[in-house]
Design a protein around this motif. Sequence first.
Motif, PDB file in Angstrom:
ATOM      1  N   ASP A 293       0.828  -1.207   0.000  1.00 31.48           N
ATOM      2  CA  ASP A 293       0.000   0.000   0.000  1.00 31.48           C
ATOM      3  C   ASP A 293       0.860   1.254   0.000  1.00 31.48           C
ATOM      4  OD1 ASP A 293      -2.183  -1.640   0.028  1.00 31.48           O
ATOM      5  OD2 ASP A 293      -2.472  -1.524   2.213  1.00 31.48           O
ATOM      6  N   ASN A 294       1.999   1.227   0.696  1.00 30.22           N
ATOM      7  CA  ASN A 294       2.835   2.428   0.828  1.00 30.22           C
ATOM      8  C   ASN A 294       3.771   2.628  -0.352  1.00 30.22           C
ATOM      9  OD1 ASN A 294       1.662   2.906   3.309  1.00 30.22           O
ATOM     10  ND2 ASN A 294       3.298   1.894   4.470  1.00 30.22           N
ATOM     11  N   HIS A 295       4.237   1.545  -0.970  1.00 28.67           N
ATOM     12  CA  HIS A 295       5.288   1.681  -1.985  1.00 28.67           C
ATOM     13  C   HIS A 295       4.886   1.146  -3.363  1.00 28.67           C
ATOM     14  CE1 HIS A 295       8.146   2.783   1.194  1.00 28.67           C
ATOM     15  NE2 HIS A 295       7.625   1.782   1.908  1.00 28.67           N
ATOM     16  N   GLY A 296       3.733   0.506  -3.464  1.00 34.02           N
ATOM     17  CA  GLY A 296       3.275   0.030  -4.768  1.00 34.02           C
ATOM     18  C   GLY A 296       3.629  -1.432  -5.016  1.00 34.02           C
ATOM     19  N   HIS A 297       2.901  -2.018  -5.972  1.00 30.23           N
ATOM     20  CA  HIS A 297       3.064  -3.448  -6.237  1.00 30.23           C
ATOM     21  C   HIS A 297       4.403  -3.758  -6.893  1.00 30.23           C
ATOM     22  CE1 HIS A 297      -0.924  -4.740  -5.003  1.00 30.23           C
ATOM     23  NE2 HIS A 297      -1.404  -3.649  -5.567  1.00 30.23           N
ATOM     24  N   ASP A 298       4.942  -2.837  -7.688  1.00 29.11           N
ATOM     25  CA  ASP A 298       6.244  -3.106  -8.307  1.00 29.11           C
ATOM     26  C   ASP A 298       7.319  -3.264  -7.248  1.00 29.11           C
ATOM     27  OD1 ASP A 298       5.136  -3.037 -10.789  1.00 29.11           O
ATOM     28  OD2 ASP A 298       5.685  -0.954 -11.196  1.00 29.11           O
ATOM     29  N   ALA A 299       7.286  -2.382  -6.243  1.00 30.55           N
ATOM     30  CA  ALA A 299       8.246  -2.504  -5.150  1.00 30.55           C
ATOM     31  C   ALA A 299       8.008  -3.805  -4.383  1.00 30.55           C
ATOM     32  CB  ALA A 299       8.132  -1.304  -4.212  1.00 30.55           C
ATOM     33  N   GLY A 300       6.726  -4.153  -4.188  1.00 29.90           N
ATOM     34  CA  GLY A 300       6.418  -5.404  -3.507  1.00 29.90           C
ATOM     35  C   GLY A 300       6.958  -6.604  -4.258  1.00 29.90           C
ATOM     36  N   ASP A 301       6.855  -6.574  -5.600  1.00 29.12           N
ATOM     37  CA  ASP A 301       7.406  -7.674  -6.390  1.00 29.12           C
ATOM     38  C   ASP A 301       8.920  -7.775  -6.223  1.00 29.12           C
ATOM     39  OD1 ASP A 301       4.906  -8.250  -7.266  1.00 29.12           O
ATOM     40  OD2 ASP A 301       5.134  -7.322  -9.241  1.00 29.12           O
ATOM     41  N   MET A 302       9.602  -6.621  -6.127  1.00 34.04           N
ATOM     42  CA  MET A 302      11.051  -6.651  -5.921  1.00 34.04           C
ATOM     43  C   MET A 302      11.394  -7.276  -4.578  1.00 34.04           C
ATOM     44  SD  MET A 302      12.255  -2.975  -7.479  1.00 34.04           S
ATOM     45  CE  MET A 302      13.964  -3.383  -7.234  1.00 34.04           C
TER      46      MET A 302
ATOM     47  N   ARG B 120      16.692  -1.797  -3.431  1.00 32.80           N
ATOM     48  CA  ARG B 120      16.612  -0.446  -3.997  1.00 32.80           C
ATOM     49  C   ARG B 120      15.516  -0.413  -5.049  1.00 32.80           C
ATOM     50  NH1 ARG B 120      20.358   2.885  -2.279  1.00 32.80           N
ATOM     51  NH2 ARG B 120      19.717   4.393  -3.871  1.00 32.80           N
ATOM     52  N   TYR B 121      14.705   0.621  -4.958  1.00 31.94           N
ATOM     53  CA  TYR B 121      13.622   0.820  -5.911  1.00 31.94           C
ATOM     54  C   TYR B 121      13.719   2.241  -6.430  1.00 31.94           C
ATOM     55  CZ  TYR B 121       8.935   1.046  -7.890  1.00 31.94           C
ATOM     56  OH  TYR B 121       7.858   1.196  -8.741  1.00 31.94           O
ATOM     57  N   GLY B 122      14.132   2.371  -7.684  1.00 33.63           N
ATOM     58  CA  GLY B 122      14.343   3.701  -8.243  1.00 33.63           C
ATOM     59  C   GLY B 122      15.589   4.335  -7.640  1.00 33.63           C
ATOM     60  N   GLU B 123      15.436   5.504  -7.074  1.00 35.28           N
ATOM     61  CA  GLU B 123      16.553   6.253  -6.518  1.00 35.28           C
ATOM     62  C   GLU B 123      16.729   6.034  -5.027  1.00 35.28           C
ATOM     63  OE1 GLU B 123      18.659   7.963  -8.311  1.00 35.28           O
ATOM     64  OE2 GLU B 123      17.566   7.532 -10.168  1.00 35.28           O
ATOM     65  N   LYS B 124      15.862   5.244  -4.406  1.00 38.06           N
ATOM     66  CA  LYS B 124      15.921   5.120  -2.951  1.00 38.06           C
ATOM     67  C   LYS B 124      15.912   3.659  -2.554  1.00 38.06           C
ATOM     68  CE  LYS B 124      10.889   5.395  -2.529  1.00 38.06           C
ATOM     69  NZ  LYS B 124       9.757   6.065  -1.878  1.00 38.06           N
ATOM     70  N   ALA B 125      16.380   3.455  -1.302  1.00 39.67           N
ATOM     71  CA  ALA B 125      16.344   2.124  -0.721  1.00 39.67           C
ATOM     72  C   ALA B 125      15.030   1.922   0.016  1.00 39.67           C
ATOM     73  CB  ALA B 125      17.529   1.921   0.228  1.00 39.67           C
ATOM     74  N   LEU B 126      14.411   0.774  -0.169  1.00 40.12           N
ATOM     75  CA  LEU B 126      13.147   0.477   0.497  1.00 40.12           C
ATOM     76  C   LEU B 126      13.384   0.168   1.967  1.00 40.12           C
ATOM     77  CD1 LEU B 126      11.553  -1.799  -2.245  1.00 40.12           C
ATOM     78  CD2 LEU B 126      11.045   0.600  -1.776  1.00 40.12           C
ATOM     79  N   PRO B 127      12.360   0.312   2.813  1.00 38.03           N
ATOM     80  CA  PRO B 127      12.503  -0.029   4.236  1.00 38.03           C
ATOM     81  C   PRO B 127      12.922  -1.486   4.421  1.00 38.03           C
ATOM     82  CG  PRO B 127      10.466   1.154   3.854  1.00 38.03           C
ATOM     83  CD  PRO B 127      11.031   0.851   2.515  1.00 38.03           C
ATOM     84  N   GLY B 128      13.495  -1.778   5.600  1.00 40.82           N
ATOM     85  CA  GLY B 128      13.971  -3.117   5.896  1.00 40.82           C
ATOM     86  C   GLY B 128      12.854  -4.148   5.843  1.00 40.82           C
ATOM     87  N   ILE B 129      13.243  -5.379   5.529  1.00 35.06           N
ATOM     88  CA  ILE B 129      12.298  -6.482   5.407  1.00 35.06           C
ATOM     89  C   ILE B 129      12.537  -7.460   6.555  1.00 35.06           C
ATOM     90  CG2 ILE B 129      11.406  -8.263   3.858  1.00 35.06           C
ATOM     91  CD1 ILE B 129      13.045  -6.890   1.624  1.00 35.06           C
ATOM     92  N   SER B 130      11.475  -8.037   7.050  1.00 35.78           N
ATOM     93  CA  SER B 130      11.599  -9.117   8.034  1.00 35.78           C
ATOM     94  C   SER B 130      10.599 -10.213   7.690  1.00 35.78           C
ATOM     95  CB  SER B 130      11.358  -8.599   9.462  1.00 35.78           C
ATOM     96  OG  SER B 130       9.998  -8.217   9.622  1.00 35.78           O
ATOM     97  N   ILE B 131      10.880 -11.397   8.196  1.00 39.03           N
ATOM     98  CA  ILE B 131      10.000 -12.535   7.947  1.00 39.03           C
ATOM     99  C   ILE B 131       9.720 -13.259   9.256  1.00 39.03           C
ATOM    100  CG2 ILE B 131      10.705 -12.945   5.556  1.00 39.03           C
ATOM    101  CD1 ILE B 131      12.618 -15.100   6.567  1.00 39.03           C
ATOM    102  N   SER B 132       8.572 -13.914   9.287  1.00 35.89           N
ATOM    103  CA  SER B 132       8.230 -14.818  10.384  1.00 35.89           C
ATOM    104  C   SER B 132       8.272 -16.238   9.851  1.00 35.89           C
ATOM    105  CB  SER B 132       6.843 -14.490  10.939  1.00 35.89           C
ATOM    106  OG  SER B 132       6.794 -13.176  11.454  1.00 35.89           O
ATOM    107  N   LEU B 133       8.747 -17.174  10.687  1.00 38.34           N
ATOM    108  CA  LEU B 133       8.950 -18.542  10.228  1.00 38.34           C
ATOM    109  C   LEU B 133       8.315 -19.529  11.195  1.00 38.34           C
ATOM    110  CD1 LEU B 133      11.924 -16.863   9.994  1.00 38.34           C
ATOM    111  CD2 LEU B 133      12.341 -18.755   8.423  1.00 38.34           C
ATOM    112  N   GLY B 134       7.669 -20.544  10.637  1.00 36.23           N
ATOM    113  CA  GLY B 134       7.099 -21.636  11.418  1.00 36.23           C
ATOM    114  C   GLY B 134       7.712 -22.956  10.987  1.00 36.23           C
TER     115      GLY B 134
END
Length: 597
Positions: free
Chosen positions: A453-462, A518-532
């Motif tokens: 929602d904040n960065h768009g689906h293209d960023a989400g795909d990356m 990195r998406y365009g000219e900026k770095a996207l926020p950090g990513i984290s995952i939950s694992l089971g």
Amino acid sequence: MNTALTSSIAEKIRSLSLLLMLIAAAVVSVWAVLAVPGPVVDKMLEADIRKQAELWQRRVTLHMVNAEEAFEEGIIQPQDAALLTLFTEETDVYRYRLLTSAGEIFWSSRSDEIGEFEANVFFSTQVSRGEIYYSSRTVPAFEIDESPLSDSYDEGITREVARIYVPLMHNGHFDGAIDFHTDITDLRNTFIQLARLSVALLTGVALLAMAIAVYVIFKSNRFRMNQLRQRSKTEREILDEQLRLAREVQLLGELNEWLQSSRSLDELFDMVARFMTHILPTAEGSVYVYSNSRDVLDGCASWNGGTHKDHIHPEECWGLRRGRTYEFGASEIDFVCEHAEPHDGRAYYCFPILAHGETVGLMHLRALSDATEEFTQSKKLAQMCAEQISMAIANVRMRDQLHDQSVRDPLTGLFNRRHMTETLRKSINASQKSGIPLSLIAVDVDHFKKFNDNHGHDAGDMVLRAVGSVLEQACDGEEVACRPGGEEFTLILPGASQQDVMTKAELLRQAVEAIVVRYGEKALPGISISLGVAHYPQHGTMPQDLLRAADEALYEAKAKGRNQVCVASGPEQHPRDPSVQKDCQKRSGPDAPIAAE
């Protein structure tokens, strides 16, 4: 004069012999029309009824409320009994019985049989092992239930009846069987009449052809006999040539059939080497195929004493450079291909292998030292072999490409849900047989919807591609990384201990946490995952149970704050019970301790 007399006597003897053969063939034909169809039709009917019986069994069990429990306890429910009674009206079965594994009849279309036991030996020796038992016999018509002839007690009226026992197996356990009776008299008579008519037509044609041949021979004259003698040598040569061509056509057909059924290029080239030894015995040869980079050709196979190099460049072959077949020795001036060195002057061919208009390889053939003339006459046959090989290579590559597309996720390149389910099922079966450990890790990207929602689906795909790359790089050997859908990922880890699985899960969490996208000219926020994490068989013995356990552990990790690893609870604990304590771990550094399971 003696020669003419001898020829005349020989001709009469041959004519008489053919006439006797014609009579014998007529007698055999009559016997075939009358005797042969019966056994053949019986075999056909048996195969058909065996298939029908499996469908009947399925219909019976599907109409029952709980078929497995009914056969185990030998008790039929009232609502089941009402539906079972209608079965004989809806099918060709006029009588059937339900038997427990002990042979007790707990339901029958003939109520007086209920409570009796099956006394036939085949029930305990064959049916109880899961094998279908079939028999057919002739019975008086009055034994057929609900038959228009059942009221007739004339023992002269008989019917042909098939009886078949279909076992019910569950998880390799014999639960019971269903005994079906069906009247096959009309169907059998119809089949026999059709079979006799077919045999009669075929034998009639054969007899007619033989009669025509006998007539032609009777009308032959001495001039024709002399003419045949004079042409015998020529015809023998033609026959030899035809046999040679027929053999080549047969081998080409067999080569094509085997090549089309090959599962890999290695298997395909092994088939090529074995067939070419028989198709072109006067030539030694080799096959090369372009590498994926298309800068060199890799040597794949050789035969009849030929050798192939590991790699050759396209510029080393005049056939590839000119884009057509190159024949050394056919012109006054020839140049030797570099890949054919060292060369001793023997004739050779270079056939570019084409598939869909693209050159995919090269077939090189060289004459054996003592068969140069035969070699030069086999160019057309060699060209046909090259075409067969080219089509087979194209089919294998296309099949591999289509299979890869069918099991891969187009966004991340990981395996999709379909392949995940198949792999998990195979891994569980292998673990059951060999006892090797098997674990499952369910992965979910934290707050992915908010990220989209904040960065768009293209960023989400990356982000998904970056996470998928980390998971794929973490897999070794038979370990498989999958993307069932959305932001969910799954790792199947056969052969790893539970402690190693927990270590891998934590390292994955740390690796994803360290990703910078990195998406365009900026770095996207950090990513984290939950694992089971779920282990076989501790958390389930079926694919769906193991997946559910891993998902519930994943939900627990998210409920406890995300960005951590949780292990599924044991099967005796309710997954939704808040009192259940799952082992979870969350690390902020590589030296943080791993929670013991």
